[in-house]
Design a protein around this motif. Structure first.
Motif, PDB file in Angstrom:
ATOM      1  N   GLY A 195       0.812  -1.214   0.000  1.00 12.30           N
ATOM      2  CA  GLY A 195       0.000   0.000   0.000  1.00 12.30           C
ATOM      3  C   GLY A 195       0.845   1.263   0.000  1.00 12.30           C
ATOM      4  N   ALA A 196       1.938   1.254   0.783  1.00  9.28           N
ATOM      5  CA  ALA A 196       2.807   2.428   0.859  1.00  9.28           C
ATOM      6  C   ALA A 196       3.463   2.717  -0.491  1.00  9.28           C
ATOM      7  CB  ALA A 196       3.873   2.217   1.928  1.00  9.28           C
ATOM      8  N   LEU A 197       3.934   1.673  -1.167  1.00  7.95           N
ATOM      9  CA  LEU A 197       4.563   1.864  -2.478  1.00  7.95           C
ATOM     10  C   LEU A 197       3.558   2.391  -3.494  1.00  7.95           C
ATOM     11  CD1 LEU A 197       6.815  -1.330  -2.695  1.00  7.95           C
ATOM     12  CD2 LEU A 197       7.529   1.026  -2.230  1.00  7.95           C
ATOM     13  N   LYS A 198       2.333   1.897  -3.422  1.00  9.03           N
ATOM     14  CA  LYS A 198       1.299   2.365  -4.354  1.00  9.03           C
ATOM     15  C   LYS A 198       0.962   3.837  -4.114  1.00  9.03           C
ATOM     16  CE  LYS A 198      -3.345   1.200  -6.039  1.00  9.03           C
ATOM     17  NZ  LYS A 198      -4.506   0.284  -5.875  1.00  9.03           N
ATOM     18  N   ILE A 199       0.790   4.202  -2.836  1.00  9.44           N
ATOM     19  CA  ILE A 199       0.490   5.598  -2.499  1.00  9.44           C
ATOM     20  C   ILE A 199       1.661   6.500  -2.882  1.00  9.44           C
ATOM     21  CG2 ILE A 199       0.113   7.201  -0.577  1.00  9.44           C
ATOM     22  CD1 ILE A 199      -1.361   4.905   0.853  1.00  9.44           C
ATOM     23  N   GLY A 200       2.876   6.070  -2.541  1.00  9.41           N
ATOM     24  CA  GLY A 200       4.054   6.880  -2.834  1.00  9.41           C
ATOM     25  C   GLY A 200       4.272   7.088  -4.324  1.00  9.41           C
ATOM     26  N   ARG A 201       4.050   6.037  -5.114  1.00 12.34           N
ATOM     27  CA  ARG A 201       4.240   6.173  -6.557  1.00 12.34           C
ATOM     28  C   ARG A 201       3.237   7.140  -7.159  1.00 12.34           C
ATOM     29  NH1 ARG A 201       3.970   1.357 -11.183  1.00 12.34           N
ATOM     30  NH2 ARG A 201       4.294   2.756 -12.968  1.00 12.34           N
ATOM     31  N   ALA A 202       1.971   7.032  -6.749  1.00 13.51           N
ATOM     32  CA  ALA A 202       0.952   7.936  -7.277  1.00 13.51           C
ATOM     33  C   ALA A 202       1.261   9.390  -6.906  1.00 13.51           C
ATOM     34  CB  ALA A 202      -0.421   7.532  -6.755  1.00 13.51           C
ATOM     35  N   ALA A 203       1.709   9.601  -5.663  1.00 16.07           N
ATOM     36  CA  ALA A 203       2.043  10.958  -5.230  1.00 16.07           C
ATOM     37  C   ALA A 203       3.241  11.498  -5.996  1.00 16.07           C
ATOM     38  CB  ALA A 203       2.322  10.971  -3.725  1.00 16.07           C
ATOM     39  N   TRP A 204       4.247  10.649  -6.186  1.00 18.74           N
ATOM     40  CA  TRP A 204       5.446  11.074  -6.927  1.00 18.74           C
ATOM     41  C   TRP A 204       5.095  11.440  -8.366  1.00 18.74           C
ATOM     42  CZ3 TRP A 204      10.251  12.614  -6.101  1.00 18.74           C
ATOM     43  CH2 TRP A 204      11.156  12.594  -7.158  1.00 18.74           C
ATOM     44  N   ASP A 205       4.281  10.613  -8.997  1.00 21.65           N
ATOM     45  CA  ASP A 205       3.876  10.894 -10.384  1.00 21.65           C
ATOM     46  C   ASP A 205       3.175  12.246 -10.486  1.00 21.65           C
ATOM     47  OD1 ASP A 205       4.928   8.547 -11.349  1.00 21.65           O
ATOM     48  OD2 ASP A 205       3.029   7.449 -11.342  1.00 21.65           O
ATOM     49  N   ALA A 206       2.294  12.527  -9.528  1.00 17.35           N
ATOM     50  CA  ALA A 206       1.559  13.801  -9.569  1.00 17.35           C
ATOM     51  C   ALA A 206       2.504  14.977  -9.344  1.00 17.35           C
ATOM     52  CB  ALA A 206       0.456  13.789  -8.523  1.00 17.35           C
ATOM     53  N   LEU A 207       3.444  14.839  -8.404  1.00 16.98           N
ATOM     54  CA  LEU A 207       4.391  15.922  -8.141  1.00 16.98           C
ATOM     55  C   LEU A 207       5.318  16.164  -9.329  1.00 16.98           C
ATOM     56  CD1 LEU A 207       5.294  15.131  -4.432  1.00 16.98           C
ATOM     57  CD2 LEU A 207       4.006  17.106  -5.257  1.00 16.98           C
ATOM     58  N   MET A 208       5.513  15.129 -10.130  1.00 12.07           N
ATOM     59  CA  MET A 208       6.356  15.261 -11.330  1.00 12.07           C
ATOM     60  C   MET A 208       5.533  15.637 -12.562  1.00 12.07           C
ATOM     61  SD  MET A 208       9.353  14.874 -10.211  1.00 12.07           S
ATOM     62  CE  MET A 208      10.247  14.795 -11.766  1.00 12.07           C
ATOM     63  N   ASP A 209       4.298  16.111 -12.343  1.00 14.40           N
ATOM     64  CA  ASP A 209       3.423  16.571 -13.430  1.00 14.40           C
ATOM     65  C   ASP A 209       3.116  15.473 -14.441  1.00 14.40           C
ATOM     66  OD1 ASP A 209       3.135  19.083 -12.398  1.00 14.40           O
ATOM     67  OD2 ASP A 209       4.698  20.000 -13.628  1.00 14.40           O
ATOM     68  N   ARG A 210       2.903  14.275 -13.956  1.00 17.90           N
ATOM     69  CA  ARG A 210       2.530  13.184 -14.841  1.00 17.90           C
ATOM     70  C   ARG A 210       1.176  13.481 -15.480  1.00 17.90           C
ATOM     71  NH1 ARG A 210       4.031   7.769 -15.315  1.00 17.90           N
ATOM     72  NH2 ARG A 210       2.425   6.405 -16.193  1.00 17.90           N
ATOM     73  N   ALA A 211       1.025  13.077 -16.724  1.00 15.72           N
ATOM     74  CA  ALA A 211      -0.227  13.304 -17.440  1.00 15.72           C
ATOM     75  C   ALA A 211      -1.357  12.496 -16.804  1.00 15.72           C
ATOM     76  CB  ALA A 211      -0.072  12.916 -18.906  1.00 15.72           C
ATOM     77  N   ALA A 212      -2.591  12.935 -17.048  1.00 14.44           N
ATOM     78  CA  ALA A 212      -3.751  12.185 -16.583  1.00 14.44           C
ATOM     79  C   ALA A 212      -3.773  10.817 -17.256  1.00 14.44           C
ATOM     80  CB  ALA A 212      -5.023  12.951 -16.892  1.00 14.44           C
ATOM     81  N   ASP A 213      -4.549   9.883 -16.706  1.00  9.63           N
ATOM     82  CA  ASP A 213      -4.613   8.545 -17.294  1.00  9.63           C
ATOM     83  C   ASP A 213      -5.140   8.614 -18.726  1.00  9.63           C
ATOM     84  OD1 ASP A 213      -7.752   7.760 -17.203  1.00  9.63           O
ATOM     85  OD2 ASP A 213      -7.213   8.955 -15.459  1.00  9.63           O
ATOM     86  N   GLN A 214      -4.770   7.609 -19.521  1.00  7.02           N
ATOM     87  CA  GLN A 214      -5.076   7.626 -20.955  1.00  7.02           C
ATOM     88  C   GLN A 214      -6.569   7.682 -21.234  1.00  7.02           C
ATOM     89  OE1 GLN A 214      -2.563   7.949 -23.199  1.00  7.02           O
ATOM     90  NE2 GLN A 214      -4.239   8.392 -24.631  1.00  7.02           N
ATOM     91  N   ALA A 215      -7.376   7.037 -20.390  1.00  9.18           N
ATOM     92  CA  ALA A 215      -8.826   7.056 -20.598  1.00  9.18           C
ATOM     93  C   ALA A 215      -9.371   8.480 -20.492  1.00  9.18           C
ATOM     94  CB  ALA A 215      -9.514   6.149 -19.578  1.00  9.18           C
ATOM     95  N   THR A 216      -8.840   9.257 -19.525  1.00  8.32           N
ATOM     96  CA  THR A 216      -9.273  10.652 -19.377  1.00  8.32           C
ATOM     97  C   THR A 216      -8.843  11.482 -20.574  1.00  8.32           C
ATOM     98  OG1 THR A 216      -9.173  10.511 -16.960  1.00  8.32           O
ATOM     99  CG2 THR A 216      -9.083  12.716 -17.933  1.00  8.32           C
ATOM    100  N   VAL A 217      -7.597  11.311 -21.012  1.00  9.88           N
ATOM    101  CA  VAL A 217      -7.103  12.051 -22.170  1.00  9.88           C
ATOM    102  C   VAL A 217      -7.927  11.719 -23.410  1.00  9.88           C
ATOM    103  CG1 VAL A 217      -5.126  12.400 -23.712  1.00  9.88           C
ATOM    104  CG2 VAL A 217      -4.767  12.193 -21.242  1.00  9.88           C
ATOM    105  N   ASP A 218      -8.215  10.434 -23.614  1.00  7.81           N
ATOM    106  CA  ASP A 218      -9.027  10.026 -24.768  1.00  7.81           C
ATOM    107  C   ASP A 218     -10.436  10.591 -24.673  1.00  7.81           C
ATOM    108  OD1 ASP A 218      -6.869   8.613 -25.726  1.00  7.81           O
ATOM    109  OD2 ASP A 218      -7.571   6.666 -24.986  1.00  7.81           O
ATOM    110  N   GLY A 219     -10.979  10.657 -23.459  1.00  6.59           N
ATOM    111  CA  GLY A 219     -12.324  11.203 -23.289  1.00  6.59           C
ATOM    112  C   GLY A 219     -12.391  12.674 -23.640  1.00  6.59           C
TER     113      GLY A 219
END
Length: 294
Positions: free
Chosen positions: A198-222
């Motif tokens: 759980g910690a790795l999952k939470i940490g990865r998602a937070a890191w991606d957001a702080l690094m300006d990761r794009a929204a998920d592909q389904a959202t972009v396609d929508g």
């Protein structure tokens, strides 16, 4: 009360409920550890202590992220959710490591510490499971009405806590019935593994957001599909997204008829923005208007 104010009130109630339940669970489980000496309850108590930190962080994030944009934060304050989550993940990893280490030492011991007052421990853990289940039901009800990702993530985290709690109940029951104590350490190791995942999952998602990761592909396609089919839009390019907490930031260039009036072009862009917001209410959208090349 407006829609945003009502949603904020619901999110705040979920955050307060989460914090209150976590405080009760920590107190109950610490008392049970003193009564039973159970390492699996200690693992569950540590996990609840981490839950309390997460709940407090989530409550702070809900309050702070709701603040409007200002001169110092033109895009709002939602990144605090990601900063909070990253710190929480480090705390959880440290706690899981400590629990795993103690469980391993007890398993390798020729004379593992006996458990005591198993019935008391079972009662405490059953109460914990009931409180956790009630909290999850309330959080899911709130999430269904507000779509808040902090509340949704907290609900998912507490759902994961039910397994270690039920495992501690099983360990105590087996110890009381058969005198098998090693299962307590095995359950503690399983709980520690769940905490690490759980910690790795939470940490990865937070890191991606702080690094300006794009929204998920389904959202972009929508968003792309809405733009392609919108009346008056002849094309689009440079669709870029990034996430910050529960917000999605969208930058989009649309190609319009250059012969039409500025008012008409503005009306098309405003209509497109409303259409995207209907599908993605947490989006922050900037649309640039370009002349279509015939």
């Amino acid at each position: 009360m407006g829609r945003k104010a009502a949603q904020h009130s619901l999110n705040l109630s979920a955050g307060l409920a989460s914090t209150a339940v976590a405080m009760v669970l920590v107190a109950l489980k610490l008392w049970a550890v003193g009564q039973t000496g159970s390492l699996s309850i200690a693992a569950s108590a540590t996990d609840s202590a981490m839950d309390l930190l997460i709940s407090l962080g989530g409550l702070f994030a809900i309050l702070y992220a709701a603040r409007p944009a200002d001169e110092d934060h033109h895009f709002g304050h939602t990144s605090v959710e990601d900063l909070t989550a990253l710190g929480q993940s480090l705390f959880i990893l440290a706690a899981a490591g400590a629990i795993g280490w103690m469980a391993g030492l007890r398993l390798m011991s020729n004379a593992p510490a006996p458990l005591a007052a198993e019935t008391t421990g079972i009662v405490v853990m059953v109460v914990s499971a009931v409180l956790t289940g009630a909290l999850v039901l309330w959080q899911r009800w709130v999430t269904a009405r507000t779509g808040n990702r902090v509340v949704a993530a907290d609900s998912l985290h507490y759902m994961g806590d039910l397994l270690p709690t039920l495992g501690a109940i099983m360990a105590l029951a087996v110890s009381a019935r058969f005198g098998v104590n090693k299962i307590d350490s095995i359950v503690a190791l399983i709980a520690a593994s769940i905490m690490v995942f759980g910690a790795l999952k939470i940490g990865r998602a937070a890191w991606d957001a702080l690094m300006d990761r794009a929204a998920d592909q389904a959202t972009v396609d929508g968003i792309a599909a809405i733009t392609r089919g919108f009346p008056g839009v002849r094309g689009y390019h440079d669709l870029k997204t990034r996430t910050a907490g529960s917000r999605i930031f969208v930058h989009l260039h649309v190609e319009l008829d250059g012969a039409q009036s500025l008012s008409a072009a503005h009306a098309i862009s405003a209509g497109l923005k409303r259409a995207i917001l209907e599908a993605y209410p947490d989006a922050d959208i900037i649309i640039h208007q370009d002349v279509a090349r015939d």
